[in-house]
Design a protein around this motif. Sequence first.
Motif, mmCIF file in Angstrom:
data_model
loop_
_atom_site.group_PDB
_atom_site.id
_atom_site.type_symbol
_atom_site.label_atom_id
_atom_site.label_comp_id
_atom_site.label_asym_id
_atom_site.label_seq_id
_atom_site.Cartn_x
_atom_site.Cartn_y
_atom_site.Cartn_z
ATOM 1 N N ARG A 1 0.689 -1.302 0.309
ATOM 2 C CA ARG A 1 0.013 0.337 -0.543
ATOM 3 C C ARG A 1 0.399 1.373 0.160
ATOM 4 O O ARG A 1 0.719 2.287 -0.270
ATOM 5 N N PHE A 2 2.412 1.036 0.335
ATOM 6 C CA PHE A 2 3.223 2.283 0.318
ATOM 7 C C PHE A 2 2.933 2.806 -1.096
ATOM 8 O O PHE A 2 2.652 3.817 -1.362
ATOM 9 N N ALA A 3 3.047 2.266 -2.680
ATOM 10 C CA ALA A 3 2.551 2.910 -3.758
ATOM 11 C C ALA A 3 1.848 3.151 -3.801
ATOM 12 O O ALA A 3 1.498 4.716 -4.332
ATOM 13 N N GLU A 4 0.390 2.706 -3.047
ATOM 14 C CA GLU A 4 -0.526 3.826 -3.268
ATOM 15 C C GLU A 4 -0.834 5.375 -2.858
ATOM 16 O O GLU A 4 -0.418 5.978 -2.841
ATOM 17 N N ALA A 5 -0.072 4.972 -1.457
ATOM 18 C CA ALA A 5 -0.423 6.373 -0.219
ATOM 19 C C ALA A 5 0.786 7.090 -1.368
ATOM 20 O O ALA A 5 0.909 8.393 -1.384
ATOM 21 N N GLU A 6 1.742 6.939 -1.891
ATOM 22 C CA GLU A 6 2.942 8.026 -2.320
ATOM 23 C C GLU A 6 1.925 8.572 -3.555
ATOM 24 O O GLU A 6 2.543 9.586 -3.583
ATOM 25 N N ALA A 7 1.681 7.584 -4.490
ATOM 26 C CA ALA A 7 1.511 8.667 -5.575
ATOM 27 C C ALA A 7 0.372 9.709 -5.198
ATOM 28 O O ALA A 7 -0.123 10.769 -5.962
ATOM 29 N N ALA A 25 4.100 14.283 5.556
ATOM 30 C CA ALA A 25 3.878 12.848 5.117
ATOM 31 C C ALA A 25 4.639 12.082 4.199
ATOM 32 O O ALA A 25 5.275 10.881 4.201
ATOM 33 N N LEU A 26 5.001 12.803 2.579
ATOM 34 C CA LEU A 26 5.472 12.458 1.850
ATOM 35 C C LEU A 26 7.122 11.552 2.541
ATOM 36 O O LEU A 26 7.224 10.749 2.277
ATOM 37 N N SER A 27 7.675 12.548 3.367
ATOM 38 C CA SER A 27 9.633 12.603 3.279
ATOM 39 C C SER A 27 9.222 11.393 4.253
ATOM 40 O O SER A 27 10.024 10.354 4.365
ATOM 41 N N ARG A 28 8.460 11.344 5.414
ATOM 42 C CA ARG A 28 8.279 9.931 6.346
ATOM 43 C C ARG A 28 8.696 8.857 5.382
ATOM 44 O O ARG A 28 8.291 7.880 5.713
ATOM 45 N N LEU A 29 7.029 9.311 4.647
ATOM 46 C CA LEU A 29 6.567 7.778 3.613
ATOM 47 C C LEU A 29 7.726 7.065 3.449
ATOM 48 O O LEU A 29 8.358 6.199 3.483
ATOM 49 N N LEU A 30 8.718 7.747 2.115
ATOM 50 C CA LEU A 30 9.250 8.091 1.297
ATOM 51 C C LEU A 30 10.979 6.786 2.516
ATOM 52 O O LEU A 30 11.729 6.117 2.236
ATOM 53 N N GLU A 31 10.914 7.981 3.639
ATOM 54 C CA GLU A 31 12.050 7.598 4.477
ATOM 55 C C GLU A 31 11.379 5.883 4.786
ATOM 56 O O GLU A 31 12.591 5.460 5.106
ATOM 57 N N ARG A 32 10.559 5.323 5.024
ATOM 58 C CA ARG A 32 10.245 4.368 5.927
ATOM 59 C C ARG A 32 10.961 3.171 4.807
ATOM 60 O O ARG A 32 10.022 1.889 4.878
ATOM 61 N N GLN A 33 10.418 3.544 3.660
ATOM 62 C CA GLN A 33 10.920 2.473 2.082
ATOM 63 C C GLN A 33 12.145 2.635 2.051
ATOM 64 O O GLN A 33 12.672 1.539 0.948
#
Length: 174
Positions: A1-7, A25-33
């Motif tokens: 679901r990371f890809a969906e959230a990132e999009a 939020a996008l930065s945190r998501l990218l870091e988690r990936q």
Amino acid sequence: RFAEAEALYRELLELVPGQPAGSAALSRLLERQGDLPGALVCLGRALRQHPDDARLLLERAALNRRRKELGDAEADVRRVLKADPKHAAALLELGLVQLRRGVAVEAAATLRRYADLRPEDPSAWFHVGEALNQAGDLPAALDALRRAVELDEREGRSFQLIGRVLDRMGRPEE
């Protein structure tokens, strides 16, 4: 679901470029990936549009602290504190940077200021206790950690550190 959230975050940022909450939020998501460079680019882009946004500066500081880029982290935190010396999240981040640098006495003073702003937050007292333990002030560390446990008896980190402090004090039976 990371890809969906990132999009979705990228779509939001196309509509409202540099929007602080979306960028953070996008930065945190990218870091988690595991995409730390991407996270920094995202924050840098947003900070070009909002150079004094405390949320963005603190996100970048926390990311740099975790990357062990402590000078960059401290610079961002100090910018926030210059604008607002009582910014609680900035005091916490500065204290964590100072702990990482190994200046525990300074960290304890900074984290005490944070705890004074958040006296009912058990995590604040845990961090104070952690810094005081590293600074070698074991009785004060024990007091801070006991305060954390008083506020939330489920504060497991504090119980664990209380045990280590008591052991260092030569009181392992406690």
